[in-house]
Design an enzyme around this catalytic site. Structure first.
Site, PDB file in Angstrom:
ATOM      1  CB  CYS A   1      -0.941  -0.014   1.209  1.00  0.00           C
ATOM      2  SG  CYS A   1      -1.974   1.463   1.288  1.00  0.00           S
TER       3      CYS A   1
ATOM      4  CB  CYS B   1      -0.574   2.567   4.044  1.00  0.00           C
ATOM      5  SG  CYS B   1      -2.008   1.831   3.286  1.00  0.00           S
ATOM      6  CG  ASP B   2       3.097   1.259   4.567  1.00  0.00           C
ATOM      7  OD1 ASP B   2       2.704   1.785   5.618  1.00  0.00           O
ATOM      8  OD2 ASP B   2       2.809   0.087   4.252  1.00  0.00           O
TER       9      ASP B   2
END
Ligand code: NAP
Length: 311
Positions: A133, A136-137
């Site tokens: 992701c 997200c990261d």
């Protein structure tokens, strides 16, 4: 006992649906599935869920979701729906091929799963430099060199997005032709921070301490020749699979298996609603899944009221 609503899935969509339904005084059973808490259980810091200015660990966030629904009376039960009978309400759901539970309405929030390569080193380093992701990261890879595996729209989109942070993004694709749409290809090919490694697959993620990524072992898919690349992050973008197998032939699905809603969150079966990543392959965020869970609960509540007035 017949519940007002049975919710399938314990990610942000399922728990948010449960929160709204139980606060509307409905009796709610939430079947947690095998992976209790869903995809956020395999992420570390979540920095883009509103309300947590210092970020929160994925598992802790999901624990808070659970505590909140239990406070309002949702019954959370470990177990997965293994088959369903949606012929008429109350709907019947078989749990773990044994017990049958019934709900006047159902919310499907079974989510999706990112595809992984299946390497042991990849599994071990999830959350420590290996991610599926970028949204997200990506932020954790400021000025670092990283790689994205895949040749579809997701890989192009994630590679482009990751150049906002990373100093260099290498797209590793197993063929020499991209599957991505022309516009997404053009954007990635024109990005000076993106390099392409064609005809290669990743065979091992390299680490020194077991808590970080230091490189990749890759193999040329044509010649079989092996080499290593030094970098600090690996993003997989090789597709997602919605968890909808048991609904095939019952609920309308698209060719990739995602639920196709008929009227807002309601599926082709009145009384059966869907929310989260099993229906949405576009946004796939915890906050958007939670939003859909809220919508499904409100839609279901209104549907139940209509049934009562009609009856
Ligand atoms: P996808 O189109 O199925 O592409 C997956 C890619 O990963 C392919 O290039 C495939 O290689 C590669 N791959 C699959 N398994 C692999 C493995 N085990 N090892 C190495 N490579 C592997 O998936 P997606 O990119 O996630 O897109 C899914 C759908 O969402 C598509 O319909 C896409 O158009 C849509 N989408 C749209 C947007 C947008 O419009 N903004 C953004 C993201 C996704 P091969 O090519 O060799 O098969």
């Amino acid at each position: 006992m017949i519940y007002d609503v049975v919710i399938l899935g314990s990610g942000p969509a399922g728990y948010t649906a449960a929160l709204y339904a139980s606060r509307a005084n409905l009796s709610v059973l939430l079947l947690e599935g095998i992976e209790v808490g869903g995809q956020l259980m395999i992420t570390t810091d979540v920095e883009n869920y509103p309300g947590f200015p210092d970020g929160i660990m994925g598992p802790e966030l999901m624990q808070k979701f659970k505590e909140q629904v239990e406070r309002f009376g949702t019954e959370c039960r470990f177990g997965s729906a293994t088959s369903v009978d949606f012929t008429s309400s109350p709907f019947a759901i078989t749990v773990d091929e044994q017990e049958v539970v019934k709900g006047r309405g159902v919310i499907i929030a079974t989510g999706a799963q990112a595809r992984w390569l299946g390497l042991e080193s990849e599994t071990r380093l999830k959350g420590y430099g290996v991610s599926a992701c970028a949204t997200c990261d990506g932020f954790f890879f400021k000025d670092k060199e990283i790689a994205v595996v895949g040749g579809g729209d997701s890989a192009m989109e994630e590679a482009n997005f990751l150049t906002k942070f990373a100093s260099k993004v290498t797209v590793i694709h197993r063929r020499d032709k991209l599957r991505a749409s022309k516009i997404m290809q053009d954007r990635a090919l024109a990005n000076p921070k993106i390099e392409f490694l064609w005809n290669h697959s990743v065979t091992e993620v390299l680490t020194e301490t077991g808590r970080e990524v230091v490189g990749l072992k890759v193999e040329n898919t044509q010649s079989g020749e092996e080499s290593t690349i030094a970098l600090e992050g690996l993003f997989l973008a090789i597709g997602h699979d919605p968890t909808t197998q048991i609904f095939r032939g019952i609920i309308d699905l698209d060719e990739s298996g995602y639920i196709v809603p008929e009227d807002h969150t309601m599926t082709n079966i009145p009384g059966v609603f869907a929310a989260g990543d099993c229906v949405d392959h576009r946004y796939r965020q915890a906050v958007t899944a939670a939003g859909l869970g809220c919508q499904a609960a409100l839609d279901l509540e209104r549907w139940l009221e209509d049934q009562e007035h009609a009856g």
